[in-house]
Design an enzyme around this catalytic site. Sequence first.
Site, PDB file in Angstrom:
ATOM      1  N   ARG A 297       0.569  -1.132  -0.002  1.00  0.00           N
ATOM      2  CA  ARG A 297       0.173   0.082   0.002  1.00  0.00           C
ATOM      3  C   ARG A 297       0.663   1.190  -0.003  1.00  0.00           C
ATOM      4  O   ARG A 297       0.146   2.546  -0.158  1.00  0.00           O
ATOM      5  CB  ARG A 297      -0.874  -0.104   1.390  1.00  0.00           C
ATOM      6  CG  ARG A 297      -2.099  -1.095   1.244  1.00  0.00           C
ATOM      7  CD  ARG A 297      -2.681  -1.095   2.344  1.00  0.00           C
ATOM      8  NE  ARG A 297      -4.161  -1.907   2.333  1.00  0.00           N
ATOM      9  CZ  ARG A 297      -4.748  -2.346   3.232  1.00  0.00           C
ATOM     10  NH1 ARG A 297      -4.549  -2.035   4.524  1.00  0.00           N
ATOM     11  NH2 ARG A 297      -5.865  -3.264   3.100  1.00  0.00           N
TER      12      ARG A 297
ATOM     13  N   GLU B 114      -0.970  -9.252  -4.844  1.00  0.00           N
ATOM     14  CA  GLU B 114      -2.418  -9.555  -5.393  1.00  0.00           C
ATOM     15  C   GLU B 114      -2.403 -11.262  -5.949  1.00  0.00           C
ATOM     16  O   GLU B 114      -3.338 -11.637  -5.524  1.00  0.00           O
ATOM     17  CB  GLU B 114      -2.767  -8.801  -6.613  1.00  0.00           C
ATOM     18  CG  GLU B 114      -3.259  -7.595  -6.025  1.00  0.00           C
ATOM     19  CD  GLU B 114      -4.190  -7.387  -5.187  1.00  0.00           C
ATOM     20  OE1 GLU B 114      -5.044  -8.274  -4.907  1.00  0.00           O
ATOM     21  OE2 GLU B 114      -4.191  -6.429  -4.383  1.00  0.00           O
TER      22      GLU B 114
ATOM     23  N   GLN C 287      -6.534 -16.397  -2.313  1.00  0.00           N
ATOM     24  CA  GLN C 287      -6.913 -17.690  -1.643  1.00  0.00           C
ATOM     25  C   GLN C 287      -5.839 -17.756  -0.370  1.00  0.00           C
ATOM     26  O   GLN C 287      -5.887 -18.982   0.239  1.00  0.00           O
ATOM     27  CB  GLN C 287      -6.711 -19.042  -2.589  1.00  0.00           C
ATOM     28  CG  GLN C 287      -7.708 -18.993  -3.581  1.00  0.00           C
ATOM     29  CD  GLN C 287      -9.312 -19.185  -3.377  1.00  0.00           C
ATOM     30  OE1 GLN C 287      -9.452 -19.692  -2.505  1.00  0.00           O
ATOM     31  NE2 GLN C 287     -10.035 -18.470  -4.296  1.00  0.00           N
ATOM     32  N   THR C 288      -5.319 -16.755  -0.043  1.00  0.00           N
ATOM     33  CA  THR C 288      -4.368 -16.513   1.134  1.00  0.00           C
ATOM     34  C   THR C 288      -4.667 -15.631   2.276  1.00  0.00           C
ATOM     35  O   THR C 288      -4.802 -14.392   1.730  1.00  0.00           O
ATOM     36  CB  THR C 288      -3.069 -16.394   0.446  1.00  0.00           C
ATOM     37  OG1 THR C 288      -2.804 -17.594  -0.452  1.00  0.00           O
ATOM     38  CG2 THR C 288      -1.794 -16.624   1.583  1.00  0.00           C
TER      39      THR C 288
ATOM     40  N   TYR D  87     -10.520  -9.223 -11.235  1.00  0.00           N
ATOM     41  CA  TYR D  87     -10.403  -8.817  -9.807  1.00  0.00           C
ATOM     42  C   TYR D  87      -8.832  -8.080  -9.859  1.00  0.00           C
ATOM     43  O   TYR D  87      -8.679  -6.737  -9.300  1.00  0.00           O
ATOM     44  CB  TYR D  87     -10.245  -9.683  -8.643  1.00  0.00           C
ATOM     45  CG  TYR D  87      -9.731  -9.277  -7.454  1.00  0.00           C
ATOM     46  CD1 TYR D  87     -10.194  -8.196  -6.672  1.00  0.00           C
ATOM     47  CD2 TYR D  87      -8.418  -9.761  -7.065  1.00  0.00           C
ATOM     48  CE1 TYR D  87      -9.562  -7.638  -5.553  1.00  0.00           C
ATOM     49  CE2 TYR D  87      -7.676  -9.257  -6.024  1.00  0.00           C
ATOM     50  CZ  TYR D  87      -8.432  -8.500  -5.313  1.00  0.00           C
ATOM     51  OH  TYR D  87      -7.583  -8.014  -4.164  1.00  0.00           O
TER      52      TYR D  87
ATOM     53  N   ASP E 176     -14.069  -8.627  -4.830  1.00  0.00           N
ATOM     54  CA  ASP E 176     -13.644 -10.101  -4.439  1.00  0.00           C
ATOM     55  C   ASP E 176     -14.612 -10.373  -3.268  1.00  0.00           C
ATOM     56  O   ASP E 176     -15.794  -9.831  -3.297  1.00  0.00           O
ATOM     57  CB  ASP E 176     -12.222  -9.824  -3.766  1.00  0.00           C
ATOM     58  CG  ASP E 176     -12.256  -8.962  -2.465  1.00  0.00           C
ATOM     59  OD1 ASP E 176     -13.239  -8.186  -2.338  1.00  0.00           O
ATOM     60  OD2 ASP E 176     -11.222  -8.855  -1.892  1.00  0.00           O
TER      61      ASP E 176
END
Length: 355
Positions: free
Chosen positions: A28, A40, A45-46, A123, A141
């Site tokens: 960020r 990303e 899935q993490t 996404y 998402d």
Amino acid sequence: MVTSGIEKKFSKELINWYLRNKRELPWRETVDPYPIWLSEIILQQTRVQQGLPYYFSFLKHFPTVNDLANASEKQILSLWQGLGYYSRARNLHKTAQLVVSDYAGSFPDTYINLLKLKGVGPYTAAAIASFAFKEQVAVVDGNVYRVLTRIFGIYEDITLNTTKKVIAELAQKLVPQKLPDIYNQAIMEFGAMHCTPANPNCSTCPFARSCVANAAGDQKILPIKTKAKAKQERFFNYFMVRCGDEVLMKERGSNDIWQGLFEFLLFETKKKTSFSGILKIVPLIPEKNIQAEYGPYKHILSHQILHATFYSVEVTKKQFAAIKKEYALEEVNIREITATPKPVLITKYLKAHKF
């Protein structure tokens, strides 16, 4: 669906919440598309805390997209061990090579062109486009689905294409022209930290008075999603065949979730099989050579549950050569096994027994 006047103030209130409550995360603090893209892909899935060490490790080993493109697949898979969904790692490599070969080492700077990259879906393309280039495009998402269905009262099944279209249109409508990057970070953070799946913090929510789910007491049922099918159970029987410092392993082939990863000699059975039953399917390994049995180890994937039992086997040079030839295996030195890319099941076994 109830939209009311909340749309007009939604982005402003969300950004204000974010600026007061956001987590400090390294991706960020940059507008460089390379680390943003890297984060990303890793975070698909993490969980963030699980993904952070991998993010730092990849940046340390491959500071630029050129470094990543020039790495070997084996290096990348080795660093990826433990994250699962290994197609992400292979797509990561292919995308880096594509960016270098077709885009002179610079990521495309629009949502439409980012979609052309391997492993970059709507996404991820939206995230990079807004975070790095401030394009006014919505990220959608699981967190965004949850926030929007609850606040705006969307009671349709989110697995349906018609519902996905409704949510995508609403999400895009809400993205402000100014600060689209901050807004997108805000809505994902709000879903991850405040409007959580099980225990949303409705008492201090800035949208408590206008949230449809809060008014109806429907936080637990939204978003509505068709129940997933029962997971398939599979039973793996691994033989760690060793002669001195050499171990036999095999690389998983193409079109496989573990493509490019190495594992021990494997026999899969339809159900948990007794030791005597296993001996019948491995005639080249005498019972007297099996030193120990470990497991079962359980590993849960998105659509499967794996149960793995490990057998430690010490053989003579002659037996070693025969087994290697019969099952088309490769020799791996025990000192190199840590750096060899392998499924997490193998890693768990090796760590437990201090290899």
